[in-house]
Motif scaffolding. Structure first.
Motif, PDB file in Angstrom:
ATOM      1  N   GLU A  27       4.470 -40.469 -21.000  1.00  0.00           N
ATOM      2  CA  GLU A  27       5.190 -39.289 -21.487  1.00  0.00           C
ATOM      3  C   GLU A  27       5.675 -39.481 -22.916  1.00  0.00           C
ATOM      4  OE1 GLU A  27       8.252 -38.670 -18.607  1.00  0.00           O
ATOM      5  OE2 GLU A  27       6.884 -37.835 -17.130  1.00  0.00           O
ATOM      6  N   LEU A  28       6.122 -40.688 -23.254  1.00  0.00           N
ATOM      7  CA  LEU A  28       6.576 -40.951 -24.616  1.00  0.00           C
ATOM      8  C   LEU A  28       5.428 -40.882 -25.611  1.00  0.00           C
ATOM      9  CD1 LEU A  28       9.116 -43.864 -24.054  1.00  0.00           C
ATOM     10  CD2 LEU A  28       9.645 -41.549 -24.808  1.00  0.00           C
ATOM     11  N   LYS A  29       4.266 -41.397 -25.216  1.00  0.00           N
ATOM     12  CA  LYS A  29       3.092 -41.322 -26.091  1.00  0.00           C
ATOM     13  C   LYS A  29       2.674 -39.875 -26.307  1.00  0.00           C
ATOM     14  CE  LYS A  29       1.098 -45.868 -25.313  1.00  0.00           C
ATOM     15  NZ  LYS A  29      -0.062 -46.634 -24.811  1.00  0.00           N
ATOM     16  N   GLU A  30       2.739 -39.074 -25.255  1.00  0.00           N
ATOM     17  CA  GLU A  30       2.410 -37.653 -25.383  1.00  0.00           C
ATOM     18  C   GLU A  30       3.404 -36.944 -26.284  1.00  0.00           C
ATOM     19  OE1 GLU A  30       2.302 -36.212 -21.374  1.00  0.00           O
ATOM     20  OE2 GLU A  30       0.409 -37.210 -20.921  1.00  0.00           O
ATOM     21  N   ALA A  31       4.676 -37.282 -26.149  1.00  0.00           N
ATOM     22  CA  ALA A  31       5.708 -36.666 -26.991  1.00  0.00           C
ATOM     23  C   ALA A  31       5.516 -37.046 -28.453  1.00  0.00           C
ATOM     24  CB  ALA A  31       7.095 -37.082 -26.519  1.00  0.00           C
ATOM     25  N   ALA A  33       2.672 -37.867 -29.880  1.00  0.00           N
ATOM     26  CA  ALA A  33       1.474 -37.176 -30.360  1.00  0.00           C
ATOM     27  C   ALA A  33       1.736 -35.691 -30.606  1.00  0.00           C
ATOM     28  CB  ALA A  33       0.339 -37.339 -29.360  1.00  0.00           C
ATOM     29  N   ALA A  34       2.674 -35.108 -29.877  1.00  0.00           N
ATOM     30  CA  ALA A  34       2.952 -33.678 -29.997  1.00  0.00           C
ATOM     31  C   ALA A  34       3.950 -33.348 -31.102  1.00  0.00           C
ATOM     32  CB  ALA A  34       3.473 -33.143 -28.669  1.00  0.00           C
ATOM     33  N   LEU A  35       4.509 -34.364 -31.744  1.00  0.00           N
ATOM     34  CA  LEU A  35       5.489 -34.097 -32.801  1.00  0.00           C
ATOM     35  C   LEU A  35       4.841 -33.378 -33.979  1.00  0.00           C
ATOM     36  CD1 LEU A  35       7.679 -37.315 -33.137  1.00  0.00           C
ATOM     37  CD2 LEU A  35       8.361 -35.104 -32.278  1.00  0.00           C
ATOM     38  N   LYS A  36       5.568 -32.467 -34.543  1.00  0.00           N
ATOM     39  CA  LYS A  36       5.105 -31.747 -35.724  1.00  0.00           C
ATOM     40  C   LYS A  36       5.163 -32.676 -36.932  1.00  0.00           C
ATOM     41  CE  LYS A  36       4.980 -27.754 -33.589  1.00  0.00           C
ATOM     42  NZ  LYS A  36       3.785 -27.036 -33.316  1.00  0.00           N
ATOM     43  N   PRO A  37       4.375 -32.416 -37.954  1.00  0.00           N
ATOM     44  CA  PRO A  37       4.382 -33.276 -39.144  1.00  0.00           C
ATOM     45  C   PRO A  37       5.733 -33.326 -39.853  1.00  0.00           C
ATOM     46  CG  PRO A  37       2.492 -31.791 -39.178  1.00  0.00           C
ATOM     47  CD  PRO A  37       3.337 -31.392 -38.020  1.00  0.00           C
ATOM     48  N   HIS A  38       6.524 -32.280 -39.714  1.00  0.00           N
ATOM     49  CA  HIS A  38       7.817 -32.235 -40.395  1.00  0.00           C
ATOM     50  C   HIS A  38       8.968 -32.770 -39.528  1.00  0.00           C
ATOM     51  CE1 HIS A  38       7.356 -28.390 -38.263  1.00  0.00           C
ATOM     52  NE2 HIS A  38       8.651 -28.469 -38.050  1.00  0.00           N
ATOM     53  N   ALA A  39       8.653 -33.402 -38.418  1.00  0.00           N
ATOM     54  CA  ALA A  39       9.694 -33.976 -37.548  1.00  0.00           C
ATOM     55  C   ALA A  39      10.389 -35.124 -38.281  1.00  0.00           C
ATOM     56  CB  ALA A  39       9.077 -34.471 -36.247  1.00  0.00           C
ATOM     57  N   ALA A  40      11.629 -35.350 -37.921  1.00  0.00           N
ATOM     58  CA  ALA A  40      12.426 -36.381 -38.574  1.00  0.00           C
ATOM     59  C   ALA A  40      11.807 -37.764 -38.389  1.00  0.00           C
ATOM     60  CB  ALA A  40      13.844 -36.371 -38.016  1.00  0.00           C
ATOM     61  N   ALA A  41      11.827 -38.557 -39.445  1.00  0.00           N
ATOM     62  CA  ALA A  41      11.271 -39.903 -39.401  1.00  0.00           C
ATOM     63  C   ALA A  41      12.031 -40.772 -38.404  1.00  0.00           C
ATOM     64  CB  ALA A  41      11.299 -40.527 -40.786  1.00  0.00           C
ATOM     65  N   SER A  42      13.326 -40.548 -38.296  1.00  0.00           N
ATOM     66  CA  SER A  42      14.125 -41.347 -37.360  1.00  0.00           C
ATOM     67  C   SER A  42      13.705 -41.080 -35.915  1.00  0.00           C
ATOM     68  CB  SER A  42      15.610 -41.067 -37.540  1.00  0.00           C
ATOM     69  OG  SER A  42      15.886 -39.700 -37.298  1.00  0.00           O
ATOM     70  N   LEU A  43      13.295 -39.858 -35.623  1.00  0.00           N
ATOM     71  CA  LEU A  43      12.818 -39.525 -34.277  1.00  0.00           C
ATOM     72  C   LEU A  43      11.500 -40.249 -33.984  1.00  0.00           C
ATOM     73  CD1 LEU A  43      13.078 -37.903 -31.668  1.00  0.00           C
ATOM     74  CD2 LEU A  43      11.964 -36.005 -32.831  1.00  0.00           C
ATOM     75  N   LEU A  47      10.988 -43.115 -31.029  1.00  0.00           N
ATOM     76  CA  LEU A  47       9.939 -43.032 -30.013  1.00  0.00           C
ATOM     77  C   LEU A  47       9.001 -44.237 -30.091  1.00  0.00           C
ATOM     78  CD1 LEU A  47       8.950 -39.245 -30.053  1.00  0.00           C
ATOM     79  CD2 LEU A  47      10.005 -40.502 -28.188  1.00  0.00           C
ATOM     80  N   THR A  48       8.636 -44.637 -31.306  1.00  0.00           N
ATOM     81  CA  THR A  48       7.739 -45.782 -31.479  1.00  0.00           C
ATOM     82  C   THR A  48       8.390 -47.061 -30.970  1.00  0.00           C
ATOM     83  OG1 THR A  48       6.782 -44.691 -33.413  1.00  0.00           O
ATOM     84  CG2 THR A  48       6.341 -47.034 -33.173  1.00  0.00           C
ATOM     85  N   ALA A  49       9.670 -47.234 -31.245  1.00  0.00           N
ATOM     86  CA  ALA A  49      10.377 -48.435 -30.784  1.00  0.00           C
ATOM     87  C   ALA A  49      10.457 -48.476 -29.260  1.00  0.00           C
ATOM     88  CB  ALA A  49      11.770 -48.483 -31.384  1.00  0.00           C
ATOM     89  N   LYS A  50      10.727 -47.342 -28.635  1.00  0.00           N
ATOM     90  CA  LYS A  50      10.802 -47.290 -27.173  1.00  0.00           C
ATOM     91  C   LYS A  50       9.435 -47.557 -26.552  1.00  0.00           C
ATOM     92  CE  LYS A  50      12.791 -46.577 -23.253  1.00  0.00           C
ATOM     93  NZ  LYS A  50      13.595 -47.623 -22.657  1.00  0.00           N
ATOM     94  N   ILE A  51       8.376 -47.034 -27.166  1.00  0.00           N
ATOM     95  CA  ILE A  51       7.024 -47.267 -26.674  1.00  0.00           C
ATOM     96  C   ILE A  51       6.683 -48.754 -26.750  1.00  0.00           C
ATOM     97  CG2 ILE A  51       4.570 -46.901 -27.236  1.00  0.00           C
ATOM     98  CD1 ILE A  51       5.343 -43.989 -27.945  1.00  0.00           C
ATOM     99  N   LYS A  52       6.989 -49.382 -27.881  1.00  0.00           N
ATOM    100  CA  LYS A  52       6.708 -50.812 -28.038  1.00  0.00           C
ATOM    101  C   LYS A  52       7.496 -51.645 -27.036  1.00  0.00           C
ATOM    102  CE  LYS A  52       5.328 -50.744 -32.849  1.00  0.00           C
ATOM    103  NZ  LYS A  52       5.632 -51.188 -34.214  1.00  0.00           N
ATOM    104  N   ALA A  53       8.754 -51.278 -26.806  1.00  0.00           N
ATOM    105  CA  ALA A  53       9.577 -52.018 -25.852  1.00  0.00           C
ATOM    106  C   ALA A  53       9.010 -51.908 -24.433  1.00  0.00           C
ATOM    107  CB  ALA A  53      11.010 -51.505 -25.889  1.00  0.00           C
TER     108      ALA A  53
END
Length: 62
Positions: A27-31, A33-43, A47-53
């Motif tokens: 679900e995190l990987k799907e989220a 991938a679905a982020l818009k290009p203008h989404a906040a970098a912190s978001l 998500l990337t940190a949680k996926i790696k963990a």
């Protein structure tokens, strides 16, 4: 509302089964991938940190 001493919900991490962790990882990987290009970098970083963990945690169980 505060938890009383010894209550299960008081300051404990939620323990999840490996199947639940795999579902959450998917679900995190799907989220991500679905982020818009203008989404906040912190978001994206969050998500990337949680996926790696989750990936490292699941890799340790194999």
């Amino acid at each position: 509302m505060r938890a009383f001493d010894g209550q299960i919900s008081g300051n404990r991490p939620i323990s999840r089964s490996p199947e639940e962790k795999k579902r959450q990882l998917r679900e995190l990987k799907e989220a991500l991938a679905a982020l818009k290009p203008h989404a906040a970098a912190s978001l994206r970083e969050s998500l990337t940190a949680k996926i790696k963990a989750l990936e490292t945690e699941l890799a340790g169980r194999r």
